[in-house]
Scaffold this motif. Sequence first.
Motif, mmCIF file in Angstrom:
data_model
loop_
_atom_site.group_PDB
_atom_site.id
_atom_site.type_symbol
_atom_site.label_atom_id
_atom_site.label_comp_id
_atom_site.label_asym_id
_atom_site.label_seq_id
_atom_site.Cartn_x
_atom_site.Cartn_y
_atom_site.Cartn_z
ATOM 1 N N UNK A 1 35.157 -16.183 -49.370
ATOM 2 C CA UNK A 1 34.824 -14.886 -48.777
ATOM 3 C C UNK A 1 34.797 -15.012 -47.259
ATOM 4 N N UNK A 2 35.480 -14.081 -46.587
ATOM 5 C CA UNK A 2 35.418 -13.993 -45.129
ATOM 6 C C UNK A 2 35.027 -12.565 -44.756
ATOM 7 N N UNK A 3 33.962 -12.456 -43.966
ATOM 8 C CA UNK A 3 33.473 -11.156 -43.510
ATOM 9 C C UNK A 3 33.717 -11.051 -42.014
ATOM 10 N N UNK A 4 34.321 -9.936 -41.587
ATOM 11 C CA UNK A 4 34.682 -9.757 -40.190
ATOM 12 C C UNK A 4 33.836 -8.669 -39.537
ATOM 13 N N UNK A 5 33.542 -8.874 -38.259
ATOM 14 C CA UNK A 5 32.791 -7.890 -37.467
ATOM 15 C C UNK A 5 33.636 -6.623 -37.303
ATOM 16 N N UNK A 6 32.997 -5.440 -37.256
ATOM 17 C CA UNK A 6 33.766 -4.192 -37.123
ATOM 18 C C UNK A 6 34.606 -4.115 -35.850
ATOM 19 N N UNK A 7 34.101 -4.658 -34.739
ATOM 20 C CA UNK A 7 34.799 -4.489 -33.462
ATOM 21 C C UNK A 7 34.921 -5.769 -32.646
ATOM 22 N N UNK A 8 34.045 -6.736 -32.853
ATOM 23 C CA UNK A 8 33.989 -7.906 -31.987
ATOM 24 C C UNK A 8 34.648 -9.128 -32.634
ATOM 25 N N UNK A 9 34.924 -10.128 -31.794
ATOM 26 C CA UNK A 9 35.485 -11.388 -32.284
ATOM 27 C C UNK A 9 34.420 -12.224 -32.979
ATOM 28 N N UNK A 10 33.181 -12.156 -32.486
ATOM 29 C CA UNK A 10 32.062 -12.924 -33.034
ATOM 30 C C UNK A 10 30.996 -11.987 -33.605
ATOM 31 N N UNK A 11 30.241 -12.516 -34.558
ATOM 32 C CA UNK A 11 28.988 -11.874 -34.957
ATOM 33 C C UNK A 11 27.871 -12.354 -34.039
ATOM 34 N N UNK A 12 26.882 -11.513 -33.816
ATOM 35 C CA UNK A 12 25.666 -11.949 -33.141
ATOM 36 C C UNK A 12 24.802 -12.726 -34.129
ATOM 37 N N UNK A 13 23.887 -13.505 -33.593
ATOM 38 C CA UNK A 13 23.003 -14.284 -34.462
ATOM 39 C C UNK A 13 22.192 -13.381 -35.378
ATOM 40 N N UNK A 14 21.718 -12.298 -34.859
ATOM 41 C CA UNK A 14 20.914 -11.388 -35.685
ATOM 42 C C UNK A 14 21.741 -10.833 -36.835
#
Length: 961
Positions: free
Chosen positions: A497-510
């Motif tokens: 499973x790979x989950x991608x952020x809606x707009x950014x390259x990285x997820x934030x820690x929160x």
Amino acid sequence: MNMISKLFLFFVLAGGLQVGHGDTDAGDAAALRSLMNNWKNSPPSWGKTNDPCDAPWEGVACENSRVTALKLSTMGLQGKLSSDISQLSELQLLDLSYNNDLNGSLPSSVGNLKQITTLILAGCSFSGIIPQELHSLEKLSFLALNSNKFTGSIPPSIGLLSNLYWLDLADNKLTGPIPISSNGSPGLDLLINTKHFHFNKNQLSGSIPSGLFSSQMKLIHLLLDSNKFTGQIPESIGLVTSLEVLRLDSNSLSGRVPSTINNLTGVNELNLANNQLTGSLPDLTGMNLLSYVDLSNNSFDSSEAPAWFSTLQSLTTLVIESGGLHGSFPSKVFSFPQLQQVLLSENAFNGTLDLGNPSSELQMVNFQNNAISGYKSSATFNEILILVGNPVCTTPQANPIYCSLQQHMKVPYSTSLGHCNSVLCSLEQSVNPQSCSCAYPYQGFLVFRAPFFRDMTNSTRFQELESSLSSKLSPTIGSVYLSQVTFNENNYLEVQLKLFHPTEMYFKRSEIQKLGFSLSNQTYKPPAEFGPYYFSAFPYPFSDSNGGKNSMSAGAIAGIAFGCIILLILLIVLVIYAIGQKKRAERAVELSKPFASWISATKDNGGAPQLKGTRLFSFEELKRSTKNFSEANEIGSGGYGKVYRGILSSGELVAVKRAKQGSMQGAPEFKTEIELLSRVHHKNLVGLVGFCFEQEEQMLVYEYIPNGTLRENLTGRRGIQLEWIRRLKIALGSARGLAYLHELANPPIIHRDVKSTNILLDETLTAKVADFGLSKLVSDSEQSHVSTQVKGTLGYLDPEYYMTQQLTEKSDVYSFGVVMLELITAKQPIENGKYIVREVRLILNDMDEEYYGLKNIIDPILTKTTDLIGFKRFVELSMKCVNETATNRPTMNEVVKVIETMLQNEGLKTNSNSATSSVTDFGNTIGSYDPYNDSPRRKDKNGDDFQYSGGYSFARRVEPI
């Protein structure tokens, strides 16, 4: 006020600010600092302020100045859990899931967290016993300690947790029985409100206690598979009518299946496979919600197909292999609307197999090794039908498609990236299927422990899973990517499973903390047919900008000012110190770049090996891919060290062979080995992906071969039964790989450790020779033999090599002959003090046309086969290979030809063609194909044969075959 006075006042104020804790309870703040001091990689915001609640530290939630929640899933935390955790007396939720480097024991002081309702430590590396003090957590409703290294027994005191809803202790090293209450002491039978007992993949033993179950229980998932339980299945299990999933497979349960089992009318999945159950097949009449049934590999009485076969219309999968069934199979079953797979190999069904009007969902029908004499179907069936080993396949009208194991398998589902084909990303990035941009997904394996289906190709089902993940984890994620769908050795469905952020390259820690908690706390609920699951997360590569961005406090400013003064002093000292440390620095560079010491002054400019498609890995990268070389990922070991299953940042599965200190080579020898292996390419040799040589570490990274070793499969530990034709093909593939090493590698290679544990089987059971750790190169001056110290494995050693220390290719032939005898008998070379070669020699009887005198030691699985094609010739070839005199043994090339001929005589494909081809290549006529390499032969300008290697540089001149 002069400048000095101002600075003095500034530091006094700064000091005063440092001792205060603002809105946070002083005890709680001190406890968090204690945790931080025991951990590496704590979130960047931790410690930057003095008020974890008001200027919040990431993952910390507070109420009325007290810390009430710690959500730190997938933060990359390293270290131990401090006993000071008990000071957070108002803590209600603790989630440390998926921090693989959190280790050590679970402190007994957790019993002081009286307010806690949710405790999640899944996917860490905690060890030692589970503390008895957990019984004090009276409000606890969710307890997940799965996928750690806990040992000892299950604490009976857990039975006092009357509010417990979820109890997951799976995938640890727990031993002993399941505790139940007696004489005033507690037990798990008191957990009448608990809905989940997940105790699978441990080492629990003893009988399943009858007193564990009662009609008051609300259990829906009972997972006891892959343990060491013995004795009978208790009749009291029929009292728990709320059950939906029951897995008791892969234990040592015996006796009859209790008749009360059909009281469980709400069960969707029933798995009793791989036990020692006896008596008649259980009566499942009335269990009308059953989707998945597996009763394989027990010792049930011989019987005809039971009546309930035709009544369970919710079935998606029916598996009863080696079930003692005979007679005709009811064709009505095949028309059940949801049916996907019918796996009934190794039984005695006879007559004509009538598929009637098969369901459109039906993907596979396997009646291998039964007694079926005919086949018909009212409608065309274009999916997989396996009738190998039945009389119907010996008739002139036999269909070569359903009489072959090599049928077209549909590719398992993966999310389409068709519109993103041209996008290439760096190693740790992946393509976002929605935007086609490169990003850093939150990824791992979603593992379903009891799915109600078996079809891995159904796009509708997996698209429903994608949609479910997108909608229920929204708005944190923007898109979902699923891949590598497979059933593992425990019959669990694994999905990357790979989950991608809606707009950014990285997820934030929160955001990562939120996603991790949704999956570890089971807040996310998949579609019902996927059943119970757990998630195994990969470490997340946070960017520097994703740390907490808090405004600086006065204390922080003071700290910076003070630090600047210290830094200035240090800089002065360092300038002086650096001069004296130049040599040490150079040595450090040499350690960090080991190839630098290998540079040849006359030949090349760099020291890195000359490789073809092989990568240099850093130690940290391999450490991360194997979850810090965890025992859970260990898949093999030997004198050289251990082998670990790893997942690269690209998602590729690999096997990492890590040498232990005493077995490491010198740097030049290691360089030679990896340069050699990077040039050796053959479909029957395990491929080298890369290597690591970094600061006292030597590791080789190979392609991951999912079906384990030949030895494991011969013993049945992998749940795969190898029929005779498959064994012949395994022998042929292994022989081709060895012949390639002897004949075509440049320079030639003698493996020197050929054995069944060094032959691996891939997803199609194709054999691949592995482990070249003891291999010996043969130089031009050593073509006849190599004088060398004797190495190898007892039972496989060539006696002539042992006596003379003269190593030749024929030593590999001897070892391969022993492997051939293993294929016949499934016995180890030395078993109960008996040597397989001598035992076979003593009882060979050429008057016995069927078994050549070996009936008493042949693998019982093979005696079920009606026609062991070429068996006598195979035995004779084996004995030639283990001839005590090397000159009387065949070459591996000759072994290949014999086995190939055996298969071709039966009309079976061997992927080799001896006929000449009229195709030309670069003006040279391509002639016959080599029997152990699919590449064609051709003539050079002098008319001599040489092997066409598809452009690789290791082709060398060979004698005409």
